[in-house]
Design a protein around this motif. Structure first.
Motif, short mmCIF file in Angstrom:
data_model
loop_
_atom_site.label_atom_id
_atom_site.label_comp_id
_atom_site.label_asym_id
_atom_site.label_seq_id
_atom_site.Cartn_x
_atom_site.Cartn_y
_atom_site.Cartn_z
N GLU A 170 -130.07 26.02 46.69
CA GLU A 170 -129.12 26.47 45.65
C GLU A 170 -127.78 26.84 46.26
O GLU A 170 -126.73 26.45 45.76
CB GLU A 170 -129.67 27.69 44.90
CG GLU A 170 -130.67 27.37 43.85
CD GLU A 170 -131.13 28.64 43.12
OE1 GLU A 170 -130.31 29.57 42.95
OE2 GLU A 170 -132.30 28.70 42.74
N ARG A 171 -127.82 27.61 47.34
CA ARG A 171 -126.56 28.01 48.00
C ARG A 171 -125.79 26.80 48.49
O ARG A 171 -124.58 26.73 48.39
CB ARG A 171 -126.85 28.98 49.14
CG ARG A 171 -127.26 30.37 48.67
CD ARG A 171 -127.27 31.37 49.81
NE ARG A 171 -128.11 30.98 50.94
CZ ARG A 171 -129.39 31.30 51.08
NH1 ARG A 171 -129.99 32.00 50.15
NH2 ARG A 171 -130.07 30.91 52.14
N LYS A 172 -126.51 25.83 49.04
CA LYS A 172 -125.88 24.62 49.56
C LYS A 172 -125.26 23.80 48.42
O LYS A 172 -124.15 23.30 48.54
CB LYS A 172 -126.93 23.78 50.31
CG LYS A 172 -126.37 22.65 51.11
CD LYS A 172 -127.47 21.97 51.91
CE LYS A 172 -126.92 20.81 52.69
NZ LYS A 172 -127.98 20.11 53.43
N LYS A 196 -128.11 19.33 39.35
CA LYS A 196 -129.28 18.55 39.76
C LYS A 196 -130.32 19.49 40.35
O LYS A 196 -130.02 20.62 40.68
CB LYS A 196 -128.88 17.46 40.75
CG LYS A 196 -128.42 17.97 42.09
CD LYS A 196 -128.13 16.83 43.01
CE LYS A 196 -127.86 17.38 44.40
NZ LYS A 196 -127.68 16.35 45.36
N SER A 197 -131.50 19.06 40.46
CA SER A 197 -132.64 19.84 40.95
C SER A 197 -133.01 20.97 40.01
O SER A 197 -133.46 22.02 40.43
CB SER A 197 -132.42 20.37 42.38
OG SER A 197 -131.51 21.44 42.37
N ASP A 198 -132.78 20.80 38.71
CA ASP A 198 -133.20 21.73 37.67
C ASP A 198 -132.64 23.14 37.81
O ASP A 198 -133.24 24.11 37.37
CB ASP A 198 -134.74 21.81 37.59
CG ASP A 198 -135.35 20.47 37.24
OD1 ASP A 198 -134.69 19.71 36.51
OD2 ASP A 198 -136.47 20.18 37.69
N GLN A 249 -123.18 18.97 32.39
CA GLN A 249 -124.08 18.38 33.37
C GLN A 249 -123.28 18.14 34.65
O GLN A 249 -122.27 17.43 34.60
CB GLN A 249 -124.65 17.04 32.88
CG GLN A 249 -125.43 17.12 31.60
CD GLN A 249 -126.83 17.62 31.83
OE1 GLN A 249 -127.36 17.58 32.92
NE2 GLN A 249 -127.43 18.13 30.77
N VAL A 250 -123.69 18.71 35.75
CA VAL A 250 -122.99 18.52 37.01
C VAL A 250 -123.88 17.68 37.91
O VAL A 250 -125.00 18.06 38.23
CB VAL A 250 -122.69 19.88 37.70
CG1 VAL A 250 -122.01 19.66 39.04
CG2 VAL A 250 -121.84 20.74 36.80
N ALA A 251 -123.37 16.50 38.27
CA ALA A 251 -124.12 15.61 39.14
C ALA A 251 -123.13 14.87 40.03
O ALA A 251 -122.00 14.59 39.63
CB ALA A 251 -124.92 14.60 38.32
N ARG A 252 -123.55 14.59 41.21
CA ARG A 252 -122.71 13.85 42.14
C ARG A 252 -123.04 12.39 42.00
O ARG A 252 -124.20 11.99 42.06
CB ARG A 252 -122.97 14.32 43.56
CG ARG A 252 -122.07 13.68 44.54
CD ARG A 252 -122.26 14.27 45.90
NE ARG A 252 -121.38 13.60 46.82
CZ ARG A 252 -121.39 13.79 48.11
NH1 ARG A 252 -122.22 14.65 48.63
NH2 ARG A 252 -120.56 13.15 48.88
#
Length: 188
Positions: free
Chosen positions: A65-67, A108-110, A145-148
């Motif tokens: 999460e921090r990363k 991402k990653s819920d 929605q935040v996604a790379r």
């Protein structure tokens, strides 16, 4: 010492969690006591918000999460804009009303966070009313929605090239057919 630096006037401290539904609402802090008579016209509701957030209570975040949050630019991270902010009132019988717009943000990653936009104003009260610091919140019906966006794989690239070539071939075939029919009928 309290907000005004006077130890003879201690301040109240409020902490806790509120469980609220995903609908607009409000909560307020009002001066009142069972053991004391308070004069509403002399009430000073200057206050400091040390932490105010929506969602699950803050826990120790994982390394992932921090990363993930470290990659997001600072001006997009508005999870708790009221933290460590003081609202000092110069006049008695006034209070601040805070308006919060809460937007759900999915990573991402819920990982789900709630971004908050805040606005405040000072309100004067009638002499018969007891001032209260109000917090009105509105939860936005849409979410972010935040996604790379990553690179395309080789088969996605090949599929895109074939789609472009096929679309071009079909379009040129249609144009050729229309031109052929148009010029053939004029010759007769």
């Amino acid at each position: 010492p309290d907000i005004h630096g006077r130890p003879d006037h201690p301040q109240c401290q409020v902490s806790g969690y509120l469980m609220v539904n995903r609908v607009p609402g409000n909560f307020h802090v009002e001066a009142g006591s069972v053991n004391h008579n308070l004069n509403p016209t002399m009430t000073n509701l200057s206050h400091t918000v040390h932490h105010l957030s929506f969602g699950l209570p803050p826990t120790r975040s994982t390394r992932a999460e921090r990363k993930l949050l470290a990659k997001i630019p600072e001006h997009y991270k508005s999870f708790s804009p009221m933290d460590a902010t003081s609202w000092i009132l110069k006049k008695a019988h006034t209070a601040h009303h805070h308006y919060l717009n809460v937007v759900t943000t999915h990573f991402k990653s819920d990982l789900v966070k709630y971004q908050t936009l805040s606005q405040s104003q000072e309100v004067s009260y009638d002499l018969s009313d007891v001032p209260s610091a109000r917090f009105n919140y509105d939860i936005a019906p849409m979410s972010v929605q935040v996604a790379r966006k990553g690179r395309k794989t080789w088969y996605e690239f090949v599929t895109s090239v074939f789609a472009i070539v096929g679309g071009t071939f079909t379009t040129l075939g249609l144009v050729d057919g229309i031109l052929y029919k148009t010029f053939k009928s004029k010759k007769l």
